[in-house]
Design an enzyme around this catalytic site. Structure first.
Site, PDB file in Angstrom:
ATOM      1  N   HIS A 133       1.249   5.078   6.690  1.00 28.93           N
ATOM      2  CA  HIS A 133       0.836   5.622   5.396  1.00 28.93           C
ATOM      3  C   HIS A 133       0.964   7.148   5.382  1.00 28.93           C
ATOM      4  O   HIS A 133       1.018   7.786   6.437  1.00 28.93           O
ATOM      5  CB  HIS A 133      -0.607   5.199   5.091  1.00 28.93           C
ATOM      6  CG  HIS A 133      -0.761   3.710   4.981  1.00 28.93           C
ATOM      7  ND1 HIS A 133      -1.143   2.921   6.051  1.00 28.93           N
ATOM      8  CD2 HIS A 133      -0.569   2.872   3.937  1.00 28.93           C
ATOM      9  CE1 HIS A 133      -1.183   1.648   5.665  1.00 28.93           C
ATOM     10  NE2 HIS A 133      -0.835   1.592   4.391  1.00 28.93           N
ATOM     11  N   ASP A 188      -2.394   6.277  12.382  1.00 30.39           N
ATOM     12  CA  ASP A 188      -1.670   5.543  11.344  1.00 30.39           C
ATOM     13  C   ASP A 188      -0.380   6.317  11.039  1.00 30.39           C
ATOM     14  O   ASP A 188      -0.416   7.366  10.400  1.00 30.39           O
ATOM     15  CB  ASP A 188      -2.544   5.426  10.092  1.00 30.39           C
ATOM     16  CG  ASP A 188      -1.854   4.710   8.933  1.00 30.39           C
ATOM     17  OD1 ASP A 188      -0.642   4.444   9.034  1.00 30.39           O
ATOM     18  OD2 ASP A 188      -2.525   4.438   7.921  1.00 30.39           O
ATOM     19  N   SER A 214       0.814  -1.217   0.000  1.00 31.72           N
ATOM     20  CA  SER A 214       0.000   0.000   0.000  1.00 31.72           C
ATOM     21  C   SER A 214       0.851   1.273   0.000  1.00 31.72           C
ATOM     22  O   SER A 214       0.377   2.333  -0.416  1.00 31.72           O
ATOM     23  CB  SER A 214      -0.944   0.013   1.208  1.00 31.72           C
ATOM     24  OG  SER A 214      -0.224  -0.185   2.416  1.00 31.72           O
TER      25      SER A 214
END
Length: 419
Positions: free
Chosen positions: A390, A387, A147
Site C-alpha cells: 500500500h 507494508d 484496497s
C-alpha cells in the site's frame, strides 16, 4: 529490465504468499470499520440539491494543458519538486483513513511527497480541481477494485475536496461502496470493493480473507448491476490474485471447484468482464479505464544487491531501469490481449513502470495491521511488519490521478466541451 538469479525467484514464490496474506487483510479490516459508521443514505443527498448547484462555467483548456500528439505520459522520470508538491497536505484532507496517513503515524521524513512525474516528451497539466469537477458535473465516477484502488479513490477525493464549500460535500459509506457526494455539481466520486472484479467469496465488505480464495470466473452480475449507467468507470485487479500460483475457481457449474493456474484464471475473469463491457456499456456516454498492476517492493535485493530488507527506510526513488519480481508480465500480457480484442474503447492507465521506481512511497511500518497502528515492538521488526504494497497519501496515487485528469481534460477539449 532487471533479472534475478533463480534462487531469488524461488525465494519469492515461498515468501510472497505470506507477505500478501498479512498485508491484504488490511483491506478487509478497513472496510469492516467503515461499515460500522452510521451515515445518511446515499439517496438522500439528491433531495438537498435544489438551489445548491454552482452555476455552470465553460472550461478553458489552454494549449499548455494538452498532451502533445505522440507523447506517452507513462514513460518518463521522477523529478524532485518540493515547491509544487504535494498537491495537498495530509492534515488538510479529513477523508484519509489511518492506513495511509504515514506522517501522522510517525514516519520521520516527507521526501516521498515531493517528487513530480515528468513524461519524456511532454508535460502533464497542473491538476485543477474546479475543472475536473466541471467535467464531472451531473456524472458519477467510480473506482472499482481492491484496497490499492481505494487509495486512488481517496487520493481523488483529497485532490478535489478543498475547493468544495463545507456543507456541500459528504462521504457516505454503504459497503461495499464509498460515495463522496459533491452537491454543487450534482456529482459523485465512488469506490466499489471487488478485489477480483468478477464474483468471489472475498466480496463481502466485512467478512473475507485472502487465505481462502475462491473465484467465480464466469460470474459478474452481482457486481455489475452496481456499475450500470455509471458515467466513468476505472477498474483495477491484481494483488489478490497473486497470493499463490494456483487458485480455486469455478467456471460453468458453480459446484465444480477446480484449481486453476492464476494467469489462466485471470484471463478467463477478464474475458467475463470484457463480455459485460461489450454488452452493457454505451460508448457514446460512458468512459471505461483499466489500471495496470500496482507494484510491490517486498525485497530490496531487487534494487540493492546482497541486501536482506524491504521498502522500510527507503527515502528516494530507484534510478535507472527496474522491473520488480512482484509484477507479472504474463498478467500484463493478458490485460493487453483482452483489451485489444474489445470493440468498446477501454483505455489503459499503465501506471506499473512509473510506480516501480517508487520504493520509497509505501506505508512500510507507518500504517495499520488488523485495524490498529503498529506497536513500537512491531515497528522495530520491519522484515515482518513493513507494508510494501500500500501507498502513503499524499503520494504516488496522486500522480495516477494527475495522469487520469490529463486524459479527461484532453477528452473534454477534443469533444468541444462535452465530457
Amino acid at each position: 529490465m532487471t533479472t534475478q538469479p533463480i534462487q531469488y525467484h524461488r525465494r519469492m514464490q515461498l515468501v510472497f504468499p505470506v507477505a500478501l496474506a498479512s498485508l491484504l487483510v488490511l483491506g478487509a479490516v478497513r472496510v469492516a470499520l467503515d461499515s460500522l459508521k452510521n451515515n445518511e443514505s446515499y439517496f438522500l443527498w439528491q433531495s438537498r440539491l435544489a438551489g445548491s448547484r454552482r452555476p455552470r462555467l465553460p472550461i478553458i483548456v489552454s494549449e499548455d494543458e494538452l498532451i502533445e500528439d505522440g507523447c506517452d505520459v507513462f514513460e518518463g522520470k521522477w523529478v524532485w519538486d518540493n515547491l509544487s508538491y504535494p498537491l495537498y497536505r495530509e492534515e488538510s484532507c479529513p477523508y484519509l483513513v489511518k492506513q495511509v496517513t504515514c506522517l501522522k503515524n510517525g514516519r520521520p521524513d516527507s521526501l516521498y511527497q515531493n517528487w513530480r512525474w515528468q513524461p519524456n516528451g511532454c508535460n502533464l497539466p497542473r491538476f485543477d480541481a474546479l475543472k475536473l469537477l466541471e467535467i464531472l458535473r451531473d456524472k458519477r465516477l467510480m473506482f472499482i477494485g481492491d484496497s490499492i484502488q481505494r487509495g486512488m479513490f481517496e487520493s481523488m477525493v483529497c485532490l478535489v475536496q478543498s475547493v468544495i464549500p463545507e456543507g456541500m460535500k459528504s462521504l457516505e459509506r454503504i459497503p461495499p461502496r464509498k460515495i463522496f457526494v459533491i452537491e454543487e455539481f450534482n456529482a459523485s466520486i465512488e469506490y466499489y470493493w471487488a478485489p477480483f472484479i468478477v464474483e468471489s467469496i472475498s466480496d463481502h465488505a466485512t467478512n473475507h480473507t485472502v487465505l481462502k480464495r475462491m473465484v467465480r470466473l464466469d460470474s459478474i452480475a452481482k457486481h455489475s448491476k452496481e456499475w450500470e449507467g455509471v458515467d466513468i468507470l476505472v477498474f483495477e485487479s491484481y494483488v489478490w490474485w497473486m497470493y499463490k500460483p494456483l487458485i480455486n475457481a469455478t467456471y460453468g457449474s458453480p459446484d465444480d471447484v477446480r484449481e486453476y493456474n492464476v494467469t489462466t484464471a485471470y484471463k478467463l475473469a477478464m474475458e467475463t468482464w470484457a463480455n459485460w463491457i461489450e454488452t452493457r456499456i454505451n460508448p457514446r456516454n460512458q468512459k471505461i479505464f483499466f489500471m495496470t498492476m500496482s507494484p510491490t517492493h517486498l525485497w530490496n535485493w531487487e534494487w540493492k544487491a546482497g541486501s536482506e530488507g524491504n521498502c522500510f527506510n527507503e527515502s528516494h526513488p530507484i534510478e535507472g531501469p527496474h522491473w520488480g519480481t512482484g509484477s507479472s508480465l504474463d498478467i500484463m500480457g493478458s490485460v493487453k490481449d483482452v483489451l485489444g480484442k474489445l470493440k468498446v474503447n477501454v483505455r489503459l492507465l499503465n501506471i506499473t513502470q512509473l510506480s516501480e521506481y517508487r520504493k520509497d512511497g509505501h506505508t512500510s511500518v507507518f500504517g495499520e495491521r488488523k485495524g490498529k497502528l503498529l506497536t513500537k515492538e512491531q515497528r522495530s521488526d520491519p522484515k515482518t511488519y513493513a507494508d510494501c504494497i500500500h501507498w502513503c497519501l499524499p503520494g504516488i496515487p496522486d500522480v495516477w490521478n494527475e495522469i487520469f485528469y490529463a486524459v479527461l481534460l484532453q477528452d473534454y477539449r477534443n469533444n468541444s466541451g462535452i465530457a
